[in-house]
Write a protein that holds these residues in place. Structure first.
Motif, PDB file in Angstrom:
ATOM      1  N   TYR A 115      45.171 -54.555   8.272  1.00 25.62           N
ATOM      2  CA  TYR A 115      46.510 -54.610   8.857  1.00 25.62           C
ATOM      3  C   TYR A 115      46.457 -55.215  10.256  1.00 25.62           C
ATOM      4  O   TYR A 115      47.308 -56.018  10.627  1.00 25.62           O
ATOM      5  CB  TYR A 115      47.138 -53.216   8.903  1.00 25.62           C
ATOM      6  CG  TYR A 115      48.464 -53.219   9.607  1.00 25.62           C
ATOM      7  CD1 TYR A 115      49.589 -53.743   8.988  1.00 25.62           C
ATOM      8  CD2 TYR A 115      48.586 -52.732  10.899  1.00 25.62           C
ATOM      9  CE1 TYR A 115      50.805 -53.779   9.643  1.00 25.62           C
ATOM     10  CE2 TYR A 115      49.791 -52.765  11.563  1.00 25.62           C
ATOM     11  CZ  TYR A 115      50.904 -53.282  10.931  1.00 25.62           C
ATOM     12  OH  TYR A 115      52.096 -53.329  11.586  1.00 25.62           O
ATOM     13  N   TYR A 117      46.059 -58.970   9.967  1.00 28.50           N
ATOM     14  CA  TYR A 117      47.319 -59.579   9.549  1.00 28.50           C
ATOM     15  C   TYR A 117      48.321 -59.608  10.695  1.00 28.50           C
ATOM     16  O   TYR A 117      48.952 -60.632  10.959  1.00 28.50           O
ATOM     17  CB  TYR A 117      47.901 -58.823   8.351  1.00 28.50           C
ATOM     18  CG  TYR A 117      49.316 -59.229   8.032  1.00 28.50           C
ATOM     19  CD1 TYR A 117      49.578 -60.427   7.381  1.00 28.50           C
ATOM     20  CD2 TYR A 117      50.386 -58.432   8.413  1.00 28.50           C
ATOM     21  CE1 TYR A 117      50.875 -60.809   7.101  1.00 28.50           C
ATOM     22  CE2 TYR A 117      51.690 -58.811   8.141  1.00 28.50           C
ATOM     23  CZ  TYR A 117      51.931 -59.994   7.488  1.00 28.50           C
ATOM     24  OH  TYR A 117      53.211 -60.378   7.229  1.00 28.50           O
ATOM     25  N   SER A 118      48.468 -58.494  11.402  1.00 24.26           N
ATOM     26  CA  SER A 118      49.481 -58.424  12.452  1.00 24.26           C
ATOM     27  C   SER A 118      49.146 -59.332  13.629  1.00 24.26           C
ATOM     28  O   SER A 118      50.037 -59.964  14.192  1.00 24.26           O
ATOM     29  CB  SER A 118      49.686 -56.982  12.913  1.00 24.26           C
ATOM     30  OG  SER A 118      48.507 -56.475  13.495  1.00 24.26           O
TER      31      SER A 118
END
Length: 97
Positions: free
Chosen positions: A32, A35-36
């Motif tokens: 995550y 991705y962020s």
């Protein structure tokens, strides 16, 4: 000592439970985060004016020696003539192989 060993074996399930939870959670958290931050970089690069918006890579320039000192000026003038744009500066990458 025997009591400690028995207690350790009785609580092995807590170690296994902890590891079976924390490893997947930390892996998913890392994915995550990747991705962020990638999304944040793409969004900011699209909204903000950065140096990459003003770069042109010129390939196929014949080899030159580093002794002249006027190569950047000559390239700047040639690029300005060819493009019709104002060229602020030129930086050459030297291949020492």
């Amino acid at each position: 000592v025997k009591w400690g060993r028995n207690r350790q074996m009785d609580l092995v399930w807590t170690k296994v439970l902890w590891l079976s939870i924390i490893y997947p959670v930390s892996f998913l958290g890392a994915m995550y985060y990747c991705y962020s931050t990638s999304k944040l970089y793409r969004d900011m690069d699209g909204e903000e004016v950065t140096m990459s918006d003003f770069v042109a890579a010129v390939v196929g320039v014949p080899p030159a020696s580093a002794g002249g000192g006027r190569l950047e000026d000559e390239l700047r003038e040639a690029i300005a003539r060819a493009s019709g744009e104002v060229v602020t500066g030129v930086s050459c990458m030297w291949d020492f192989n």
